[in-house]
Design a protein around this motif. Structure first.
Motif, PDB file in Angstrom:
ATOM      1  N   VAL A 186       0.820  -1.213   0.000  1.00  7.16           N
ATOM      2  CA  VAL A 186       0.000   0.000   0.000  1.00  7.16           C
ATOM      3  C   VAL A 186       0.856   1.266   0.000  1.00  7.16           C
ATOM      4  CG1 VAL A 186      -1.780   1.273   1.272  1.00  7.16           C
ATOM      5  CG2 VAL A 186      -1.892  -1.215   1.130  1.00  7.16           C
ATOM      6  N   GLU A 187       1.973   1.248   0.726  1.00 13.53           N
ATOM      7  CA  GLU A 187       2.813   2.453   0.798  1.00 13.53           C
ATOM      8  C   GLU A 187       3.458   2.807  -0.547  1.00 13.53           C
ATOM      9  OE1 GLU A 187       5.318  -1.030   2.307  1.00 13.53           O
ATOM     10  OE2 GLU A 187       3.305  -0.268   2.685  1.00 13.53           O
ATOM     11  N   HIS A 188       3.537   1.869  -1.482  1.00 16.04           N
ATOM     12  CA  HIS A 188       4.110   2.132  -2.812  1.00 16.04           C
ATOM     13  C   HIS A 188       3.057   2.543  -3.837  1.00 16.04           C
ATOM     14  CE1 HIS A 188       7.798  -0.625  -1.925  1.00 16.04           C
ATOM     15  NE2 HIS A 188       7.907   0.554  -1.368  1.00 16.04           N
ATOM     16  N   GLN A 189       1.796   2.307  -3.553  1.00 19.45           N
ATOM     17  CA  GLN A 189       0.752   2.504  -4.558  1.00 19.45           C
ATOM     18  C   GLN A 189       0.626   3.956  -5.007  1.00 19.45           C
ATOM     19  OE1 GLN A 189      -2.757   0.631  -2.984  1.00 19.45           O
ATOM     20  NE2 GLN A 189      -1.991  -1.416  -3.458  1.00 19.45           N
ATOM     21  N   TRP A 190       0.695   4.924  -4.085  1.00 22.91           N
ATOM     22  CA  TRP A 190       0.576   6.326  -4.476  1.00 22.91           C
ATOM     23  C   TRP A 190       1.749   6.731  -5.360  1.00 22.91           C
ATOM     24  CZ3 TRP A 190       3.342  10.853  -3.990  1.00 22.91           C
ATOM     25  CH2 TRP A 190       2.647  12.029  -4.337  1.00 22.91           C
ATOM     26  N   ARG A 191       2.956   6.314  -4.945  1.00 25.06           N
ATOM     27  CA  ARG A 191       4.155   6.649  -5.722  1.00 25.06           C
ATOM     28  C   ARG A 191       4.102   5.990  -7.108  1.00 25.06           C
ATOM     29  NH1 ARG A 191      10.405   5.167  -4.516  1.00 25.06           N
ATOM     30  NH2 ARG A 191      11.303   6.524  -6.090  1.00 25.06           N
ATOM     31  N   LEU A 192       3.690   4.733  -7.160  1.00 27.82           N
ATOM     32  CA  LEU A 192       3.573   4.045  -8.450  1.00 27.82           C
ATOM     33  C   LEU A 192       2.570   4.736  -9.360  1.00 27.82           C
ATOM     34  CD1 LEU A 192       3.752   0.316  -7.373  1.00 27.82           C
ATOM     35  CD2 LEU A 192       5.186   1.421  -9.083  1.00 27.82           C
TER      36      LEU A 192
END
Length: 143
Positions: free
Chosen positions: A96-102
Motif C-alpha cells: 500500500v505504501e508504494h501505490q501512491w508513488r507508483l
C-alpha cells in the motif's frame, strides 16, 4: 443472476484448472512495464536511425536544426521514460505504501510517452530521409 464463466488458470502446465486465487497485480504491472519498455526501445532505435539520416544529409538540408533538436529531445525523453519504467517495474504494487508513488510515476510516464509521440509526429512531418538529388546519388553510388 450471475452467469457462470470458466476462468482459465494461466499457470504453465495447468491449462484447464479453475483459478482459485485472484490475479497477481504486481506480476501484471511488471509485465506491462516490460512490454512498454520494449516499445520504447523500438522507438529509440527508430529515432537513432532518423538522427543518422539527418546527419548524413548535413546542415544544407531543410529543417536540419529543427530535426536534430526534435530527435534529440525525443531520445532524451525516451531514456527518462525507460528509467521510469524500470523504477515502476521494481516497486511492489501490492504494498500500500508504494501505490501512491507508483500511480504518480505511471502518470508521469504516460504524459512523457504522449509528449514523445507528439514530437515524433513532427519529426515524421519534417522528414528525416534522403530525398531528391541526394537519394538519386546514393542509389547510384552507395559508398
Amino acid at each position: 443472476m450471475e452467469s457462470e464463466r470458466e476462468i482459465v488458470d494461466l499457470q504453465p502446465g495447468n491449462p484447464t484448472a479453475r483459478r482459485t486465487q485472484p490475479i497477481n497485480l504486481n506480476h501484471y504491472a511488471t509485465k506491462k512495464s516490460v512490454a512498454e519498455s520494449m516499445l520504447d526501445v523500438a522507438l529509440f532505435m527508430s529515432n537513432a536511425t532518423r538522427l543518422k539520416a539527418v546527419l548524413e544529409q548535413g546542415p544544407s538540408s531543410h529543417y536540419y536544426t529543427t530535426l536534430i533538436t526534435l530527435i534529440s529531445i525525443s531520445l532524451v525523453l525516451q531514456v527518462v521514460i525507460g528509467i521510469l519504467l524500470v523504477i515502476i517495474a521494481r516497486l511492489n504494487l501490492t504494498q500500500v505504501e508504494h501505490q501512491w508513488r507508483l500511480n504518480q510515476l505511471n502518470n508521469a510516464a504516460t504524459a512523457l510517452v504522449f509528449v514523445t509521440v507528439v514530437i515524433n509526429v513532427f519529426i515524421t512531418a519534417f522528414g528525416a530521409h534522403k530525398t531528391g538529388f541526394q537519394a538519386a546519388r546514393a542509389s547510384r553510388n552507395p559508398l
